[in-house]
Design a protein around this motif. Structure first.
Motif, PDB file in Angstrom:
ATOM      1  N   ILE A 118       3.972  19.917  28.522  1.00 45.71           N
ATOM      2  CA  ILE A 118       4.814  19.028  28.023  1.00 45.71           C
ATOM      3  C   ILE A 118       4.097  17.703  27.579  1.00 45.71           C
ATOM      4  CG2 ILE A 118       6.375  17.361  29.228  1.00 45.71           C
ATOM      5  CD1 ILE A 118       6.676  19.585  31.462  1.00 45.71           C
ATOM      6  N   PRO A 119       4.878  17.292  26.306  1.00 45.18           N
ATOM      7  CA  PRO A 119       4.347  16.172  25.714  1.00 45.18           C
ATOM      8  C   PRO A 119       4.622  15.112  26.291  1.00 45.18           C
ATOM      9  CG  PRO A 119       5.664  17.656  24.179  1.00 45.18           C
ATOM     10  CD  PRO A 119       5.868  17.797  25.481  1.00 45.18           C
ATOM     11  N   SER A 120       3.500  13.867  26.240  1.00 43.12           N
ATOM     12  CA  SER A 120       3.840  12.756  26.840  1.00 43.12           C
ATOM     13  C   SER A 120       5.111  11.916  26.541  1.00 43.12           C
ATOM     14  CB  SER A 120       2.572  11.497  26.479  1.00 43.12           C
ATOM     15  OG  SER A 120       2.564  11.594  25.083  1.00 43.12           O
ATOM     16  N   PHE A 121       5.478  12.066  25.356  1.00 48.07           N
ATOM     17  CA  PHE A 121       6.805  11.280  24.906  1.00 48.07           C
ATOM     18  C   PHE A 121       8.231  12.012  25.693  1.00 48.07           C
ATOM     19  CE2 PHE A 121       5.807  13.763  21.088  1.00 48.07           C
ATOM     20  CZ  PHE A 121       7.048  14.526  21.016  1.00 48.07           C
ATOM     21  N   CYS A 122       8.133  13.089  25.700  1.00 45.43           N
ATOM     22  CA  CYS A 122       9.140  13.720  26.389  1.00 45.43           C
ATOM     23  C   CYS A 122       8.942  13.388  28.197  1.00 45.43           C
ATOM     24  CB  CYS A 122       9.047  15.329  26.433  1.00 45.43           C
ATOM     25  SG  CYS A 122       9.505  16.047  24.879  1.00 45.43           S
ATOM     26  N   ALA A 123       7.838  13.449  28.648  1.00 49.26           N
ATOM     27  CA  ALA A 123       7.771  12.930  29.894  1.00 49.26           C
ATOM     28  C   ALA A 123       8.145  11.368  30.143  1.00 49.26           C
ATOM     29  CB  ALA A 123       6.239  13.218  30.404  1.00 49.26           C
ATOM     30  N   ALA A 124       7.967  10.685  29.039  1.00 48.22           N
ATOM     31  CA  ALA A 124       8.156   9.033  29.453  1.00 48.22           C
ATOM     32  C   ALA A 124       9.521   8.867  29.098  1.00 48.22           C
ATOM     33  CB  ALA A 124       7.329   8.445  28.170  1.00 48.22           C
ATOM     34  N   ALA A 125      10.281   9.779  28.213  1.00 49.95           N
ATOM     35  CA  ALA A 125      11.565   9.589  28.162  1.00 49.95           C
ATOM     36  C   ALA A 125      12.423   9.847  29.422  1.00 49.95           C
ATOM     37  CB  ALA A 125      12.003  10.263  26.886  1.00 49.95           C
ATOM     38  N   ALA A 126      11.842  10.925  30.077  1.00 47.17           N
ATOM     39  CA  ALA A 126      12.468  11.683  31.313  1.00 47.17           C
ATOM     40  C   ALA A 126      12.279  10.265  32.385  1.00 47.17           C
ATOM     41  CB  ALA A 126      12.125  12.736  31.495  1.00 47.17           C
ATOM     42  N   ARG A 127      11.266   9.661  32.350  1.00 49.64           N
ATOM     43  CA  ARG A 127      10.753   8.742  33.242  1.00 49.64           C
ATOM     44  C   ARG A 127      11.873   7.429  32.908  1.00 49.64           C
ATOM     45  NH1 ARG A 127      11.123   5.763  36.733  1.00 49.64           N
ATOM     46  NH2 ARG A 127       9.367   4.586  37.796  1.00 49.64           N
ATOM     47  N   LEU A 128      11.853   7.170  31.900  1.00 47.92           N
ATOM     48  CA  LEU A 128      12.884   6.110  31.567  1.00 47.92           C
ATOM     49  C   LEU A 128      14.245   6.559  31.873  1.00 47.92           C
ATOM     50  CD1 LEU A 128      10.800   4.796  28.556  1.00 47.92           C
ATOM     51  CD2 LEU A 128      11.147   3.443  30.717  1.00 47.92           C
ATOM     52  N   GLY A 129      14.674   7.682  31.896  1.00 50.54           N
ATOM     53  CA  GLY A 129      15.975   7.884  31.738  1.00 50.54           C
ATOM     54  C   GLY A 129      16.713   8.020  30.569  1.00 50.54           C
ATOM     55  N   LEU A 130      16.138   8.130  29.381  1.00 57.74           N
ATOM     56  CA  LEU A 130      16.484   7.838  28.119  1.00 57.74           C
ATOM     57  C   LEU A 130      16.743   9.308  27.377  1.00 57.74           C
ATOM     58  CD1 LEU A 130      14.635   4.764  26.728  1.00 57.74           C
ATOM     59  CD2 LEU A 130      16.867   4.731  27.439  1.00 57.74           C
ATOM     60  N   PRO A 131      17.729   9.546  26.759  1.00 63.76           N
ATOM     61  CA  PRO A 131      17.680  10.799  25.767  1.00 63.76           C
ATOM     62  C   PRO A 131      17.050  10.338  24.288  1.00 63.76           C
ATOM     63  CG  PRO A 131      19.859   9.687  25.740  1.00 63.76           C
ATOM     64  CD  PRO A 131      19.133   8.866  26.795  1.00 63.76           C
ATOM     65  N   LEU A 132      16.077  11.027  23.764  1.00 66.70           N
ATOM     66  CA  LEU A 132      15.394  10.867  22.677  1.00 66.70           C
ATOM     67  C   LEU A 132      16.361  10.820  21.676  1.00 66.70           C
ATOM     68  CD1 LEU A 132      11.854  12.680  23.425  1.00 66.70           C
ATOM     69  CD2 LEU A 132      12.140   9.978  23.021  1.00 66.70           C
ATOM     70  N   THR A 133      17.096  11.748  21.581  1.00 74.46           N
ATOM     71  CA  THR A 133      17.792  11.699  20.259  1.00 74.46           C
ATOM     72  C   THR A 133      19.330  12.407  20.822  1.00 74.46           C
ATOM     73  OG1 THR A 133      17.248  14.127  19.889  1.00 74.46           O
ATOM     74  CG2 THR A 133      16.194  12.463  18.661  1.00 74.46           C
ATOM     75  N   GLU A 134      20.517  11.903  20.227  1.00 75.99           N
ATOM     76  CA  GLU A 134      21.817  12.366  20.471  1.00 75.99           C
ATOM     77  C   GLU A 134      22.389  12.588  19.112  1.00 75.99           C
ATOM     78  OE1 GLU A 134      23.576  10.414  23.906  1.00 75.99           O
ATOM     79  OE2 GLU A 134      22.278   8.826  23.255  1.00 75.99           O
ATOM     80  N   TRP A 135      23.465  13.568  18.998  1.00 72.99           N
ATOM     81  CA  TRP A 135      23.932  13.836  17.758  1.00 72.99           C
ATOM     82  C   TRP A 135      23.271  14.433  16.496  1.00 72.99           C
ATOM     83  CZ3 TRP A 135      27.941  16.670  17.274  1.00 72.99           C
ATOM     84  CH2 TRP A 135      28.904  16.323  15.924  1.00 72.99           C
ATOM     85  N   ASP A 136      23.172  13.528  15.613  1.00 72.75           N
ATOM     86  CA  ASP A 136      22.604  13.512  14.235  1.00 72.75           C
ATOM     87  C   ASP A 136      21.545  12.507  14.176  1.00 72.75           C
ATOM     88  OD1 ASP A 136      24.067  11.262  13.935  1.00 72.75           O
ATOM     89  OD2 ASP A 136      24.726  11.850  11.760  1.00 72.75           O
ATOM     90  N   GLU A 137      21.086  12.148  15.166  1.00 68.41           N
ATOM     91  CA  GLU A 137      19.719  11.164  15.351  1.00 68.41           C
ATOM     92  C   GLU A 137      18.568  11.832  14.981  1.00 68.41           C
ATOM     93  OE1 GLU A 137      19.394   7.384  18.190  1.00 68.41           O
ATOM     94  OE2 GLU A 137      19.776   9.246  19.177  1.00 68.41           O
ATOM     95  N   PRO A 138      17.654  11.376  14.042  1.00 67.15           N
ATOM     96  CA  PRO A 138      16.459  11.774  13.885  1.00 67.15           C
ATOM     97  C   PRO A 138      15.683  11.281  14.714  1.00 67.15           C
ATOM     98  CG  PRO A 138      16.925  10.004  12.218  1.00 67.15           C
ATOM     99  CD  PRO A 138      18.222  10.284  13.210  1.00 67.15           C
TER     100      PRO A 138
END
Length: 229
Positions: free
Chosen positions: A129-149
């Motif tokens: 699991i990459p650190s940025f995926c784990a960090a996003a989950a910890r923050l409760g943030l979706p990294l991308t939505e719809w067509d966001e790069p």
């Protein structure tokens, strides 16, 4: 028959985030390589041994991977590390090299991989699991939505650039230039949050640029978005 070298991601810090495949390979193989001069002091080892206690009884091989700017010395150390692993592979033994996060993202093992493959050895990568995926989950943030790069950038190399790309930005490796990175974030107008030492006992969550300390350590990851977080 020569052995196979496995670059195995152990995830960002929480041993419960290690994959079943990573655990199995550690259990099934006797030679475990770890970055650093002292294998048992390595962060990757300290994470993995919590999930696989029998790791403490394995043959541990420390591989020195210095973080220095002298390219010739770095290359010499990488070749020495690869040569060390090859002594085990030539005996028909597999070598499991433990690395933080995922072995395909800013990973020291990739330097050894190139040398080993050029020398005719078999190398396999095992995702973590990459650190940025784990960090996003910890923050409760979706990294991308719809067509966001999504942009994954080395913050240490971005201090002279503008953060003007569309979409979400992940800034890794920012610690040694944190003041400059924070100045770039303020200038860009982006909202940012950070997780320091994600999944470890010393974890710290920062919900704004102002909360991120200038002296944040190496395992600091920033997620920056346009608009609200």
């Amino acid at each position: 028959m020569k052995g196979t070298a496995y670059g195995v991601g152990v995830g960002p810090g929480d041993p419960e985030l290690m994959t079943g495949k990573a655990v199995r390979l550690i259990r099934e193989n006797d030679v475990i390589a770890v970055p650093g001069k002292d294998a048992r002091a390595s962060v990757a080892y300290r994470i993995a041994v919590q999930a696989v206690p029998e790791l403490a009884e394995k043959e541990l091989v420390p591989v020195y991977m210095p973080m220095i700017k002298d390219r010739s010395r770095i290359e010499a150390e990488h070749r020495a590390g690869a040569a060390l692993l090859e002594t085990y592979l030539d005996q028909g033994k597999n070598v499991v090299y433990l690395t933080l996060g995922d072995p395909t993202i800013y990973c020291t093992f990739s330097y050894l991989q190139h040398i080993l493959e050029a020398d005719g050895y078999s190398v396999e990568l095992v995702s973590g699991i990459p650190s940025f995926c784990a960090a996003a989950a910890r923050l409760g943030l979706p990294l991308t939505e719809w067509d966001e790069p999504l942009h994954v950038l080395p913050g240490v190399h971005m201090t002279g650039d503008e953060l003007n790309q569309q979409g979400t930005m992940v800034l890794m490796k920012s610690a040694s230039h944190m003041q400059e990175v924070k100045a770039l974030l303020r200038k860009s107008g982006r909202k940012a949050a950070a997780v320091i030492n994600c999944g470890m006992d010393s974890e710290r969550v920062c919900r704004s640029v102002e909360e991120i300390p200038d002296d944040a350590g190496y395992f600091s990851l920033i997620i920056a978005k346009q608009g609200k977080l």
